[in-house]
Write an enzyme that holds these catalytic residues in place. Structure first.
Site, PDB file in Angstrom:
ATOM      1  N   GLY A 173     -17.634   3.686   2.055  1.00 19.79           N
ATOM      2  CA  GLY A 173     -16.313   3.989   2.580  1.00 19.79           C
ATOM      3  C   GLY A 173     -15.851   5.378   2.208  1.00 19.79           C
ATOM      4  O   GLY A 173     -16.511   6.093   1.440  1.00 19.79           O
ATOM      5  N   ASP A 211       0.845  -1.190   0.000  1.00 22.56           N
ATOM      6  CA  ASP A 211       0.000   0.000   0.000  1.00 22.56           C
ATOM      7  C   ASP A 211       0.881   1.240   0.000  1.00 22.56           C
ATOM      8  O   ASP A 211       1.964   1.246   0.597  1.00 22.56           O
ATOM      9  CB  ASP A 211      -0.920   0.003   1.230  1.00 22.56           C
ATOM     10  CG  ASP A 211      -2.182   0.823   1.020  1.00 22.56           C
ATOM     11  OD1 ASP A 211      -2.063   2.050   0.857  1.00 22.56           O
ATOM     12  OD2 ASP A 211      -3.269   0.239   1.015  1.00 22.56           O
ATOM     13  N   ASN A 220      -5.468  -4.742  -6.802  1.00 26.26           N
ATOM     14  CA  ASN A 220      -6.633  -4.014  -6.301  1.00 26.26           C
ATOM     15  C   ASN A 220      -6.425  -2.504  -6.258  1.00 26.26           C
ATOM     16  O   ASN A 220      -7.387  -1.760  -6.042  1.00 26.26           O
ATOM     17  CB  ASN A 220      -6.954  -4.541  -4.897  1.00 26.26           C
ATOM     18  CG  ASN A 220      -8.033  -3.752  -4.203  1.00 26.26           C
ATOM     19  OD1 ASN A 220      -9.193  -3.773  -4.609  1.00 26.26           O
ATOM     20  ND2 ASN A 220      -7.655  -3.017  -3.155  1.00 26.26           N
ATOM     21  N   LYS A 276     -10.882   1.445 -16.084  1.00 24.20           N
ATOM     22  CA  LYS A 276     -11.559   0.255 -15.585  1.00 24.20           C
ATOM     23  C   LYS A 276     -12.062  -0.640 -16.716  1.00 24.20           C
ATOM     24  O   LYS A 276     -12.149  -1.864 -16.562  1.00 24.20           O
ATOM     25  CB  LYS A 276     -12.691   0.656 -14.644  1.00 24.20           C
ATOM     26  CG  LYS A 276     -12.200   1.269 -13.329  1.00 24.20           C
ATOM     27  CD  LYS A 276     -11.246   0.357 -12.569  1.00 24.20           C
ATOM     28  CE  LYS A 276     -10.955   0.861 -11.163  1.00 24.20           C
ATOM     29  NZ  LYS A 276     -10.006  -0.021 -10.448  1.00 24.20           N
ATOM     30  N   SER A 285     -14.521  -2.217 -11.907  1.00 21.70           N
ATOM     31  CA  SER A 285     -15.642  -1.452 -11.358  1.00 21.70           C
ATOM     32  C   SER A 285     -16.820  -1.612 -12.302  1.00 21.70           C
ATOM     33  O   SER A 285     -16.639  -1.944 -13.483  1.00 21.70           O
ATOM     34  CB  SER A 285     -15.257   0.032 -11.261  1.00 21.70           C
ATOM     35  OG  SER A 285     -16.383   0.853 -11.013  1.00 21.70           O
ATOM     36  N   ASP A 293       4.330   2.266  -4.264  1.00 14.84           N
ATOM     37  CA  ASP A 293       3.668   3.018  -5.324  1.00 14.84           C
ATOM     38  C   ASP A 293       3.546   2.061  -6.503  1.00 14.84           C
ATOM     39  O   ASP A 293       4.562   1.672  -7.105  1.00 14.84           O
ATOM     40  CB  ASP A 293       4.499   4.246  -5.692  1.00 14.84           C
ATOM     41  CG  ASP A 293       3.955   5.019  -6.892  1.00 14.84           C
ATOM     42  OD1 ASP A 293       2.987   4.542  -7.520  1.00 14.84           O
ATOM     43  OD2 ASP A 293       4.511   6.086  -7.207  1.00 14.84           O
ATOM     44  N   VAL A 294       2.333   1.658  -6.846  1.00 16.65           N
ATOM     45  CA  VAL A 294       2.147   0.618  -7.869  1.00 16.65           C
ATOM     46  C   VAL A 294       2.526   1.088  -9.266  1.00 16.65           C
ATOM     47  O   VAL A 294       2.608   0.270 -10.187  1.00 16.65           O
ATOM     48  CB  VAL A 294       0.694   0.089  -7.883  1.00 16.65           C
ATOM     49  CG1 VAL A 294       0.343  -0.606  -6.588  1.00 16.65           C
ATOM     50  CG2 VAL A 294      -0.301   1.201  -8.216  1.00 16.65           C
ATOM     51  N   VAL A 316     -19.092   1.209  -3.359  1.00 20.40           N
ATOM     52  CA  VAL A 316     -18.678   0.570  -2.102  1.00 20.40           C
ATOM     53  C   VAL A 316     -18.682   1.602  -0.982  1.00 20.40           C
ATOM     54  O   VAL A 316     -18.058   2.670  -1.102  1.00 20.40           O
ATOM     55  CB  VAL A 316     -17.266  -0.045  -2.239  1.00 20.40           C
ATOM     56  CG1 VAL A 316     -16.856  -0.701  -0.929  1.00 20.40           C
ATOM     57  CG2 VAL A 316     -17.240  -1.053  -3.379  1.00 20.40           C
ATOM     58  N   TYR A 329     -11.416   7.394 -15.104  1.00 22.93           N
ATOM     59  CA  TYR A 329     -11.652   6.222 -14.268  1.00 22.93           C
ATOM     60  C   TYR A 329     -12.350   5.129 -15.077  1.00 22.93           C
ATOM     61  O   TYR A 329     -11.927   3.961 -15.068  1.00 22.93           O
ATOM     62  CB  TYR A 329     -12.502   6.625 -13.067  1.00 22.93           C
ATOM     63  CG  TYR A 329     -12.782   5.517 -12.081  1.00 22.93           C
ATOM     64  CD1 TYR A 329     -11.813   5.118 -11.177  1.00 22.93           C
ATOM     65  CD2 TYR A 329     -14.028   4.885 -12.040  1.00 22.93           C
ATOM     66  CE1 TYR A 329     -12.065   4.108 -10.249  1.00 22.93           C
ATOM     67  CE2 TYR A 329     -14.292   3.879 -11.123  1.00 22.93           C
ATOM     68  CZ  TYR A 329     -13.308   3.496 -10.233  1.00 22.93           C
ATOM     69  OH  TYR A 329     -13.569   2.495  -9.320  1.00 22.93           O
TER      70      TYR A 329
END
Length: 253
Positions: free
Chosen positions: A180, A33, A79, A149, A132, A52-53, A178, A145
Site C-alpha cells: 500500500g 480518520d 488502528n 509499536k 507491527s 485526530d487520535v 503491508v 516507530y
C-alpha cells in the site's frame, strides 16, 4: 459475536480493510480518520467521524457520540498509526519522534481509555490494537516507530489484565510489511537511507519472511474480526503476527 465496532484510521489502508470485513460479517461499522477525503469515500451505511487520535477532547467527544447513537460498543480496533521518520537515530529530531509516538502510542491509549468504561458497563467487549513486527524486533532506521509499536504491546497486555474481570478482552496484531501507499513511502525513504534501490529494499522485506511475501490489508482484517468474535472468547493478552513469519527483520542485499 457480531455487533458494533469502531475503527480508528478506518477510512483507508488496513483500517479500511478491517471495516470492509467487519461489515461483510454483519457488524455495524464506525470509522474515524484524520483524512477527510478518505472519509468522503466510505460506503453508505457506515458511521464516520473525522478525528485526530492525539486530541483527547475530540476522542472523548467521539466516544460520547458513539454511546448516544449506539448505546454502547462491542469492539474497538485502535488502528491509527504513522510511519514516522526513516533515519539513523542521531538524525531524528525530537519533534518527529514525539509526533510518531503520539499517534501510534497515545492514540491507542486514548481510544482504549474512552472505550473501556462502555465495555466494562456492558460486561463484555474486545479491543484490538495494531502494532507491527517492528514491535517484536529491533528495527534499524525506524527508532520512534519501533519504540511506539513495542509500547502498545505493553499497553494492550495491561488492558487485558485490567479489563478481563469485566469480560473485556484485548489483543495485539503485528502486521508485517503491508502492500500500500504508506509502505511505498517507507520503501523509498529506507532505500535512500541505506543507499539501496526501492526494489532491493522491497525484495529484502519479502525474502525476510518464511512465506516470501508482503501482507495484504485483508489478511490483517480477517485476524481482527476473528479476535473480536466469540470464536476467540478465551484469547486475550496475545500478540499475533500476520507477517508470513518474519525471519529477518532487517532487509539487506
Amino acid at each position: 459475536m457480531t455487533g458494533r465496532v469502531l475503527i480508528t484510521a478506518g477510512a483507508s489502508g488496513v483500517g479500511r480493510a478491517m471495516a470492509e470485513v467487519f461489515a461483510l460479517d454483519g457488524w455495524r461499522v464506525w470509522v474515524a480518520d484524520v483524512d477527510a477525503a478518505a472519509l468522503a469515500d466510505v460506503p453508505e451505511g457506515w458511521c464516520k467521524t473525522q478525528l485526530d487520535v492525539t486530541d483527547e477532547a475530540a476522542v472523548s467527544a467521539l466516544f460520547s457520540e458513539v454511546r448516544d447513537a449506539w448505546g454502547g460498543l462491542d469492539a474497538l480496533c485502535a488502528n491509527a498509526g504513522v510511519a514516522g521518520p526513516t533515519a539513523a537515530v542521531e538524525d531524528i529530531n525530537l519533534q518527529d519522534w514525539q509526533a510518531c509516538v503520539a499517534v501510534n502510542l497515545e492514540g491507542a491509549f486514548l481510544a482504549a481509555k474512552y472505550a473501556a468504561p462502555m465495555m466494562k458497563a456492558a460486561g463484555q467487549g474486545a479491543i484490538v490494537v495494531t502494532s507491527s513486527t517492528a514491535g517484536q524486533y529491533g528495527y534499524p532506521y525506524r527508532a520512534p516507530y519501533a519504540a511506539a509499536k513495542w509500547a502498545v504491546i505493553g499497553l494492550t497486555k495491561t488492558l487485558a489484565m485490567e479489563l478481563g474481570a469485566h469480560g473485556v478482552r484485548a489483543n495485539v496484531i503485528c502486521p508485517g510489511a503491508v502492500e500500500g501507499p504508506r509502505m511505498e513511502g517507507v520503501l523509498e525513504r529506507e532505500a535512500a537511507a541505506k543507499g539501496m534501490t526501492r526494489d532491493a529494499v522491497y525484495d529484502g522485506y519479502a525474502s525476510g519472511t518464511a512465506l516470501g511475501s508482503f501482507v495484504e490489508g485483508r489478511d490483517v482484517a480477517e485476524m481482527a474480526v476473528f479476535l473480536c468474535s466469540d470464536k476467540a472468547r478465551l484469547v486475550s493478552g496475545q500478540v499475533i503476527a500476520v507477517d508470513g513469519f518474519t525471519v529477518n527483520p532487517d532487509p539487506k542485499v
